[in-house]
Every structure is written in structure tokens, then in C-alpha cells.
Write an enzyme that holds these catalytic residues in place. Structure first.
Site, PDB file in Angstrom:
ATOM      1  N   ARG A 162       0.529  -1.428   0.095  1.00 42.25           N
ATOM      2  CA  ARG A 162       0.155  -0.400   0.086  1.00 42.25           C
ATOM      3  C   ARG A 162       1.012   1.292  -0.278  1.00 42.25           C
ATOM      4  O   ARG A 162       0.481   2.196  -0.552  1.00 42.25           O
ATOM      5  CB  ARG A 162      -1.175  -0.319   1.253  1.00 42.25           C
ATOM      6  CG  ARG A 162      -0.716  -0.248   2.709  1.00 42.25           C
ATOM      7  CD  ARG A 162      -1.840  -0.375   3.761  1.00 42.25           C
ATOM      8  NE  ARG A 162      -0.492  -0.327   5.060  1.00 42.25           N
ATOM      9  CZ  ARG A 162      -0.091  -1.057   5.433  1.00 42.25           C
ATOM     10  NH1 ARG A 162      -0.209  -2.344   4.416  1.00 42.25           N
ATOM     11  NH2 ARG A 162       0.017  -1.369   6.562  1.00 42.25           N
ATOM     12  N   GLU A 248      -5.797  -0.509   7.132  1.00 41.42           N
ATOM     13  CA  GLU A 248      -4.518  -1.221   7.380  1.00 41.42           C
ATOM     14  C   GLU A 248      -3.456  -0.462   8.487  1.00 41.42           C
ATOM     15  O   GLU A 248      -2.423  -1.001   8.505  1.00 41.42           O
ATOM     16  CB  GLU A 248      -3.706  -1.933   5.737  1.00 41.42           C
ATOM     17  CG  GLU A 248      -4.600  -2.816   5.186  1.00 41.42           C
ATOM     18  CD  GLU A 248      -4.108  -3.376   4.387  1.00 41.42           C
ATOM     19  OE1 GLU A 248      -3.145  -3.754   3.960  1.00 41.42           O
ATOM     20  OE2 GLU A 248      -4.863  -2.869   2.537  1.00 41.42           O
ATOM     21  N   HIS A 264     -29.444   7.718  -2.316  1.00 36.30           N
ATOM     22  CA  HIS A 264     -30.648   6.325  -2.432  1.00 36.30           C
ATOM     23  C   HIS A 264     -30.532   5.170  -1.691  1.00 36.30           C
ATOM     24  O   HIS A 264     -31.878   4.570  -1.777  1.00 36.30           O
ATOM     25  CB  HIS A 264     -30.475   5.593  -4.057  1.00 36.30           C
ATOM     26  CG  HIS A 264     -30.614   6.806  -4.865  1.00 36.30           C
ATOM     27  ND1 HIS A 264     -31.624   7.561  -5.739  1.00 36.30           N
ATOM     28  CD2 HIS A 264     -29.451   8.079  -5.006  1.00 36.30           C
ATOM     29  CE1 HIS A 264     -31.473   8.872  -6.227  1.00 36.30           C
ATOM     30  NE2 HIS A 264     -30.132   8.816  -6.211  1.00 36.30           N
ATOM     31  N   LYS A 357      -3.311 -15.678   5.188  1.00 37.28           N
ATOM     32  CA  LYS A 357      -2.407 -16.585   4.361  1.00 37.28           C
ATOM     33  C   LYS A 357      -1.074 -17.334   4.804  1.00 37.28           C
ATOM     34  O   LYS A 357      -1.518 -18.630   4.085  1.00 37.28           O
ATOM     35  CB  LYS A 357      -1.582 -14.950   3.627  1.00 37.28           C
ATOM     36  CG  LYS A 357      -2.128 -13.779   2.978  1.00 37.28           C
ATOM     37  CD  LYS A 357      -0.627 -12.797   2.489  1.00 37.28           C
ATOM     38  CE  LYS A 357      -2.055 -11.974   1.520  1.00 37.28           C
ATOM     39  NZ  LYS A 357      -1.276 -10.715   0.273  1.00 37.28           N
TER      40      LYS A 357
HETATM   41  O1  PA5 Z   1      -1.339  -4.372   1.727  1.00 38.97           O
HETATM   42  C1  PA5 Z   1      -1.201  -5.203   1.974  1.00 38.97           C
HETATM   43  O2  PA5 Z   1      -0.630  -6.036   2.090  1.00 38.97           O
HETATM   44  C2  PA5 Z   1      -2.656  -5.701   1.108  1.00 38.97           C
HETATM   45  O3  PA5 Z   1      -3.651  -5.449   0.942  1.00 38.97           O
HETATM   46  C3  PA5 Z   1      -1.799  -6.343  -0.186  1.00 38.97           C
HETATM   47  O4  PA5 Z   1      -1.549  -5.598  -0.650  1.00 38.97           O
HETATM   48  C4  PA5 Z   1      -2.878  -7.553  -0.564  1.00 38.97           C
HETATM   49  O5  PA5 Z   1      -2.363  -8.987   0.393  1.00 38.97           O
HETATM   50  C5  PA5 Z   1      -1.970  -8.423  -1.423  1.00 38.97           C
HETATM   51  O6  PA5 Z   1      -0.800  -8.705  -1.960  1.00 38.97           O
HETATM   52  P1  PA5 Z   1       0.174  -8.569  -2.961  1.00 38.97           P
HETATM   53  O7  PA5 Z   1      -0.087  -7.260  -2.833  1.00 38.97           O
HETATM   54  O8  PA5 Z   1       1.696  -8.936  -2.225  1.00 38.97           O
HETATM   55  O9  PA5 Z   1      -0.132  -9.325  -4.592  1.00 38.97           O
END
Ligand code: PA5
Length: 363
Positions: A162, A248, A264, A357
Site C-alpha cells: 500500500r 490497514e 438513494h 495467508k
Molecule cells: O496491503 C497489503 O499488504 C495487502 O492489501 C496486499 O496488497 C494484498 O494482500 C495483496 O498482496 P500483494 O499486493 O502482494 O499481491
């Protein structure tokens, strides 16, 4: 930028804990503040990577764009969808839509390259002979793309997905432009970089709270559930990004929705909220390009809910939609990182996502 508020609680004239770097640094062991500060440079580098990406001619005319990605890696797809001049869709899951075929420009985006949903979508798109492109820092997806000869934009890893929004977004926009699904003028990129550089100065930790809208908004939103509203077009996608960044980075629930649809259905939900409950706060993402009807809807809605909830309003800057979206997106990055630091939590940590995960990898 000024954060306007329906009440007087924003626009703090006093310094805060966010101005004391020794105090907040203890909660930021992975340097999320540093990643936010470096974001304009990241965007510059991402544009260079995008320009250097060798993009082959495609055999069929592109009729639509599909972006497969999850979480932080899907966010660039949302912006592409909002800006695209051809039909564009974001797939967050294992399966791809039935229409994906040779006329589909298909991006598989995964920062780690190890996200199982995105790998599954990639494989399905390859089987359908779509024009597939990959954006990743490596992992299994990077290895597959190399083995398959799929055009690959390899972006730097080593930081949370992110915080890599520039790397995960700008190559997509560039490639979509190359294949006729989007037009971005040279001046748009320059405007975006200039705006972001100015914003880093304005919202960064060195700028004290009384002059820093990001710190002010984080303080105002402390201890509430933020509900973020954009409007159809770019700010709706930015509202989703703010919501996920609150989740997050700050580790709090947050919700998003968009105008005019909000008028709406969701507007009714506010009837059930006790006056002055203090549980929620609303953030309105306003765009100077919003239509007069949308502006009117924002104003009427404010008058309907202002007794129930504190409302904060922030406006985009910039002439072009890309610059305006990136500017508001960037504000959300700062607000949510500051929210984490105010709550005394590490903005980088994502323990529940990791646990999920790991548990799934054993099944
Ligand atoms: O912020 C994060 O770590 C998650 O939202 C990941 O982006 C998500 O789990 C997907 O992983 P990746 O970005 O490695 O594909």
C-alpha cells in the site's frame, strides 16, 4: 489545504503529539512516515519505469481493460477504471469474467507476486489468450511471467504494497494509454508530481499541526469510525482507498460510499444514529470538477446529517483528474499513518492478513 469542518473541532491551532518525532517514532519501526514522505519520488521513478517498459503490439483491437489484483495491488486498477476511456473492470478474486478474451487488455498486479487469487486470474487470462501484462516486484507471478514471456514491469519490493501505489498504478495507466484505453497528456504527469511534492512539504511530519491539514484531520478522527464519501468518478475510488488505509494503517473499522448512490439508500441509515453519538465521523472528498447536481447533493446531505455526526470536508487540487486523484489519495495516506501513530500502533503491521495467508497456505 484547509480541512473544513461542520464543527469547530478541526483546524487545531495547537501543536500535538504528532509534532514530537521522538514520541511517534517509537510506533513506526518500519518507517511508514518515510515511505509517505518519499511518495512523490516514487511516482517520478514509477513514471520512468513505465516509460522504459517494452510493450509489444497486440494482435486484436483492445475492447476492454481488466485489472486483477487484491488489496493494495488492486488500488491502481480502481484509478484506471475511473479514468479509462474504454470499459474497465477490477477483478478482486480467483475467477475472471466470461468476456475476457483476445480483445482484453488484462493486467495481473501483485506487489509480492505471491497472491493466490491474482496468480489464478493470471493463468485464466493466459488460457483465454487475453493481452496479459504483469506488474510485480517478483515472487511466483514474476517467475511465471518471465517463463511465459509475458510483458513484465518489475517494480521495487521491500516495502508494504500500500506504500507502493505509484509503482502499482502508474505503469498500468501508461500501458493503458499505449493501447488506446486512456489518454494522459505529458502536462498531467508534471502537474501530478508538482502537486505531490508540495503536498509532502505541507503534510509531512516536519510541518507542525496548526499548519498541517493531515495532522489536523487525523486528530479530529481519533476514536471514531471514519465514513468516507466520494462521488462517482475519481473520488469514489479514492474513498475506497482511504477506507482500506484506515483499516490497514490505523487498524480501525472504516466504511466508504459514493454520491449520488448514497442519496438513494445510505442516507437513510443516518436517521437511526443517535444525535451526538460520537461513534462516527464523515469525511467528504470533494472534487472541483464535480457537477453542480453532485455539489447540491453534498450540501443537502450535510444539512440532513450534521446533527448526527461530525463532518469534515477536503477538496482536491489540480486541473487534471490524475493529479486531483493522486493528491486526495496522498492526503489519505498521511491521515491514516498519523491516525495509527496517535493510537500508538505500528502503521506497517498487518498481522491478521499474514495469519490468514499462512493458514490458507497450509490447506
Ligand atoms: O496491503 C497489503 O499488504 C495487502 O492489501 C496486499 O496488497 C494484498 O494482500 C495483496 O498482496 P500483494 O499486493 O502482494 O499481491
Amino acid at each position: 489545504m484547509r480541512v473544513s469542518s461542520e464543527r469547530e473541532s478541526c483546524g487545531s491551532s495547537e501543536t500535538s503529539a504528532l509534532d514530537d518525532s521522538a514520541a511517534w517514532r517509537q510506533f513506526d519501526p518500519e518507517g511508514m512516515v518515510g515511505f509517505a514522505s518519499a511518495f512523490p519520488r516514487q511516482c517520478d521513478r514509477a513514471l520512468q519505469l513505465a516509460d522504459a517498459w517494452a510493450l509489444p503490439a497486440v494482435s486484436a483491437e483492445i475492447s476492454e481493460v481488466v485489472v486483477a489484483g487484491m488489496g493494495g495491488s488492486a488500488a491502481g486498477g480502481d484509478l484506471l477504471q475511473a479514468l479509462a476511456e474504454k470499459p474497465a473492470f477490477v477483478v478482486r478474486g480467483y475467477e475472471i469474467p466470461p468476456y475476457v478474451g483476445p480483445g482484453t487488455l488484462f493486467f495481473a498486479v501483485s506487489h509480492s507476486g505471491d497472491t493466490e487469487e491474482t496468480i489464478s486470474a493470471y493463468e485464466a487470462a493466459k488460457e483465454r489468450a487475453a493481452a496479459v501484462l504483469v506488474v510485480t516486484s517478483g515472487g511466483k507471478l514474476g517467475a511465471k511471467a518471465q517463463a511465459d514471456g509475458t510483458p513484465l514491469c518489475l517494480v521495487p519490493g521491500g516495502q508494504p504494497p500500500r506504500t507502493s501505489f505509484g509503482y502499482l498504478c502508474l505503469p498500468l495507466l501508461h500501458a493503458a494509454q499505449r493501447y488506446g484505453a486512456l489518454s494522459i497528456a505529458e502536462g498531467e504527469r508534471e502537474e501530478m508530481l508538482t502537486l505531490l511534492e508540495g503536498a509532502a512539504e505541507e503534510w509531512g511530519p516536519q510541518n507542525p499541526t496548526p499548519e498541517n491539514a493531515a495532522k489536523q484531520l487525523a486528530l479530529a478522527l481519533n476514536d471514531v469510525v471514519p465514513i468516507v464519501y466520494g462521488s462517482s468518478g475519481v473520488t469514489a475510488t479514492v474513498a475506497l482507498r482511504w477506507k482500506t488505509q484506515f483499516n490497514e494503517n490505523a487498524k480501525i473499522p472504516s466504511f466508504f460510499y459514493s454520491f449520488p448512490e448514497m442519496n438513494h439508500n445510505e442516507i437513510m441509515g443516518w436517521e437511526g444514529v443517535q444525535q451526538g453519538s460520537g461513534a462516527f465521523a464523515v469525511v467528504l472528498l470533494r472534487d472541483k470538477a464535480e457537477s453542480p447536481r453532485i455539489s447540491a447533493r453534498f450540501e443537502i446531505t450535510k444539512s440532513l446529517i450534521r446533527d448526527k455526526v461530525a463532518i469534515y470536508e477536503v477538496w482536491s487540487r489540480g486541473n487534471h483528474p490524475l493529479a486531483r486523484a493522486m493528491y486526495l489519495n496522498y492526503l489519505g495516506d498521511w491521515v491514516t499513518v498519523y491516525s495509527a501513530l496517535l493510537r500508538g500502533v505500528d502503521p506497517a503491521a498487518i498481522q491478521s492478513i499474514k495469519t490468514l495467508k499462512q493458514a490458507l497456505s497450509k490447506i
